[in-house]
Design an enzyme around this catalytic site. Structure first.
Site, mmCIF file in Angstrom:
data_model
loop_
_atom_site.group_PDB
_atom_site.id
_atom_site.type_symbol
_atom_site.label_atom_id
_atom_site.label_comp_id
_atom_site.label_asym_id
_atom_site.label_seq_id
_atom_site.Cartn_x
_atom_site.Cartn_y
_atom_site.Cartn_z
ATOM 1 N N GLU A 52 1.289 8.618 134.848
ATOM 2 C CA GLU A 52 1.556 7.240 134.439
ATOM 3 C C GLU A 52 0.940 6.299 135.454
ATOM 4 O O GLU A 52 0.986 6.560 136.662
ATOM 5 C CB GLU A 52 3.059 6.998 134.342
ATOM 6 C CG GLU A 52 3.446 5.569 133.971
ATOM 7 C CD GLU A 52 4.958 5.368 133.920
ATOM 8 O OE1 GLU A 52 5.376 4.233 133.642
ATOM 9 O OE2 GLU A 52 5.696 6.328 134.177
ATOM 10 N N GLU A 93 13.980 12.177 137.000
ATOM 11 C CA GLU A 93 12.540 12.259 137.191
ATOM 12 C C GLU A 93 12.202 12.714 138.609
ATOM 13 O O GLU A 93 12.902 12.365 139.555
ATOM 14 C CB GLU A 93 11.902 10.888 136.922
ATOM 15 C CG GLU A 93 12.301 10.296 135.574
ATOM 16 C CD GLU A 93 11.938 8.830 135.410
ATOM 17 O OE1 GLU A 93 11.036 8.355 136.138
ATOM 18 O OE2 GLU A 93 12.548 8.159 134.556
#
Length: 434
Positions: free
Chosen positions: A349, A238
């Site tokens: 997120e 990520e």
């Protein structure tokens, strides 16, 4: 004689002044910390913070240590004891030439984008460069960790890690790595799970979303995934930008990375807070603040991030900006990703801790909903994946997901200029989101 009585340690997290935005978060708190715990923390930091060639004081308060490449934290990993740092640059993914034109399925958005071109500013950079200082060749910049950084975490074990509750739980068979009911909310686009994927790329504009509670965060990132979402063997790489007061002690957006090979259980961490990621670049500090930032109805600053597998040696590389190599995750760290990825996600997120029994007001992206469009909402543009030929292809067949569209949402489209793109984000708590 060592005083073993607990003593008060002040966690000094001050009011943050951000680019054209002044807002207050009360992060100051006292905590009883025993000498034994402090000594354990210091021992961990002595291992993590390698002796620098020299150090740079950043205007934002960070200390950036210039550490010799061969002394960096990555090489402490037991799987990398015999690892030799890759010296030959990897082959960058190739642009696939095509005569195909992409149909725009939202005429209004297309017009908005074409008008916006003069307001996009490339190359959001990092705050520690402002004084003109750089790390010398042969070293890598590492953000120094402090006792206060560790004390903001739940424990020394949890420092620098995503909470294990982030491991995927109940989910649809075709849904991406999102979790229902654990306080994490998303607005993401994702590929199908049957794909053979060797990397992903996108350009993301950078904002300074407000965070309501210390242990909440807001991030915008790319996930490169392989393995089972239902078990303990999920592999994830990520990278993106995030605002995390708990991790960094302030509310500035920062460049970050993450990896795990066991669904966030024991392996992996943010940035260089554990061994694993091998940094090769002397100009980019992972975990450092990004500056300048996008302005509401003003200039938009965006960053380009690419993650891909080196077809020759199998390491997963990260590029930032205009093909600047940052470093790589060695293939030895992974199980499923040692072969290839099977899914990519792009998007935002946040953590919703429901303090006081209400939905958080922590913002995602710019804090505005997707339909507000350019200059107001946050975006990902030019979504691409890397195929088995090490070529970049537009990510056309994407799905989108947002658990609570009254709080945060996402709207995707495509055109010739931005390829596949989407706007996303939201303010969190509002009359329709309680």
């Amino acid at each position: 004689m060592v005083n073993l009585l607990p003593r008060l340690v002040l966690l000094h997290l001050l009011v943050v002044l951000l680019h054209q935005s002044v807002w207050c978060l009360n992060y100051t708190k006292f905590r009883q910390v025993g000498d034994l715990r402090l000594s354990r923390i210091q021992k961990h930091l002595d291992t993590l913070n390698k002796p620098p060639v020299f150090s740079i004081q950043s205007p934002d308060g960070d200390i950036i240590d210039c550490v010799h490449k061969r002394k960096q934290p990555a090489l402490d990993h037991p799987l990398l004891k015999n690892h030799k740092i890759q010296r030959v640059p990897p082959e960058m993914p190739k642009m696939r030439s095509t005569m195909e034109t992409q149909e725009d399925d939202d005429g209004g958005k297309s017009a908005n984008i074409s008008q916006s071109d003069g307001y996009i500013r490339r190359g959001a950079w990092q705050m520690w460069h402002r004084n003109g200082e750089r790390c010398p060749k042969g070293t890598v910049p590492v953000r120094r960790s402090t006792v206060h950084d560790v004390l903001r975490a739940n424990s020394l074990y949890d420092f620098g890690k995503k909470r294990r509750s982030m491991a995927p739980l109940a989910r649809r068979a075709d849904a991406p790595d999102v979790v229902s009911g654990n306080g994490h909310e998303h607005a993401i686009a994702y590929t199908g799970t049957s794909s053979e994927i060797y990397g992903a790329k996108a350009t993301i504009n950078v904002w300074d979303p407000k965070i309501e509670v210390l242990n909440e965060f807001s991030l915008s990132q790319i996930w490169v995934l392989s393995g089972s979402f239902d078990g303990s063997d999920l592999n994830s790489i990520e990278a993106g930008w995030q605002v995390s007061p708990e991790l960094y002690g302030d509310s500035r957006p920062r460049l970050f990375t993450y990896w795990t090979s066991d669904a966030y259980q024991a392996t992996g961490c943010y940035n260089l807070l554990c061994s694993g990621f091998v940094q090769t670049n002397s100009r980019i500090a992972i975990g450092a603040a990004i500056s300048p930032l996008s302005e509401f109805q003003g200039s938009q600053f965006d960053v380009t991030i690419v993650i891909w597998k080196d077809p020759k040696l199998g390491n997963w590389w990260m590029g930032f900006g205009d093909n600047t190599l940052v470093g790589y995750w060695p293939a030895e760290l992974f199980t499923h990703l040692a072969d290839r990825a099977t899914m990519v996600e792009w998007g935002g997120e946040v953590v919703n801790s429901r303090a006081n029994g209400r939905h958080t007001s922590t913002e995602m992206g710019s804090g505005h909903f997707a339909e507000d469009g350019f200059g107001k909402a946050s975006y990902f543009r030019n979504l691409e994946i890397v195929d088995s030929d090490n070529s970049l292809i537009s990510a056309r067949d994407i799905s989108t997901l947002a658990e609570n569209t009254n709080c945060y949402n996402i709207k995707s489209s495509s055109n010739n200029q931005w390829g596949t793109y989407f706007y996303y984000g939201g303010p969190g708590r509002n009359p329709e989101c309680q």
